[in-house]
Design a protein around this motif. Structure first.
Motif, PDB file in Angstrom:
ATOM      1  N   ARG A 112       3.238   5.893  -2.737  1.00 44.77           N
ATOM      2  CA  ARG A 112       4.468   6.616  -3.057  1.00 44.77           C
ATOM      3  C   ARG A 112       4.619   6.760  -4.580  1.00 44.77           C
ATOM      4  N   ASP A 113       4.288   5.695  -5.306  1.00 43.56           N
ATOM      5  CA  ASP A 113       4.417   5.728  -6.761  1.00 43.56           C
ATOM      6  C   ASP A 113       3.223   6.403  -7.426  1.00 43.56           C
ATOM      7  N   ASN A 114       2.242   6.792  -6.621  1.00 41.80           N
ATOM      8  CA  ASN A 114       1.030   7.447  -7.093  1.00 41.80           C
ATOM      9  C   ASN A 114       0.303   6.578  -8.126  1.00 41.80           C
ATOM     10  N   VAL A 148       0.845  -1.202   0.000  1.00 39.65           N
ATOM     11  CA  VAL A 148       0.000   0.000   0.000  1.00 39.65           C
ATOM     12  C   VAL A 148       0.876   1.245   0.000  1.00 39.65           C
ATOM     13  N   ARG A 149       1.904   1.265   0.847  1.00 40.53           N
ATOM     14  CA  ARG A 149       2.787   2.429   0.916  1.00 40.53           C
ATOM     15  C   ARG A 149       3.514   2.641  -0.418  1.00 40.53           C
TER      16      ARG A 149
END
Length: 95
Positions: free
Chosen positions: A85-87, A80-81
């Protein structure tokens, strides 16, 4: 005009009276003066070791479940993070 039908009375439809009840008297012998004594079985050693073994197995299984849940949560949160982060789109379950 047909002849009138006879009107039944209340007593015609009742079943016959049952015979009177008979009472049978059974004598119960008095209890023995002293109850029989049974030797106590000493199962504490064998029983206790079995209980301890079962409790240890249960605790080990619970610890394994806890580790598996923690690992699953950690990997899922990492995915999920990374997606945030990678949008990119969040990972979906196979449902």
């Amino acid at each position: 005009m047909p002849p009138p039908l006879p009107v039944p009375t209340v007593l015609e439809g009742l079943p016959p009276e049952p015979p009177p009840l008979t009472v049978t008297v059974v004598e119960v012998p008095p209890p023995p003066a002293q109850l029989p004594q049974f030797a106590k079985l000493d199962i504490s050693g064998d029983f206790g070791s079995e209980v301890r073994e079962r409790v240890a197995n249960f605790r080990a299984q619970q610890q394994r479940f806890l580790r598996e849940r923690e690992e699953y949560c950690t990997t899922t949160m990492a995915k999920v993070r990374a997606a945030i982060r990678d949008n990119s789109e969040l990972p979906r379950s196979g449902k």
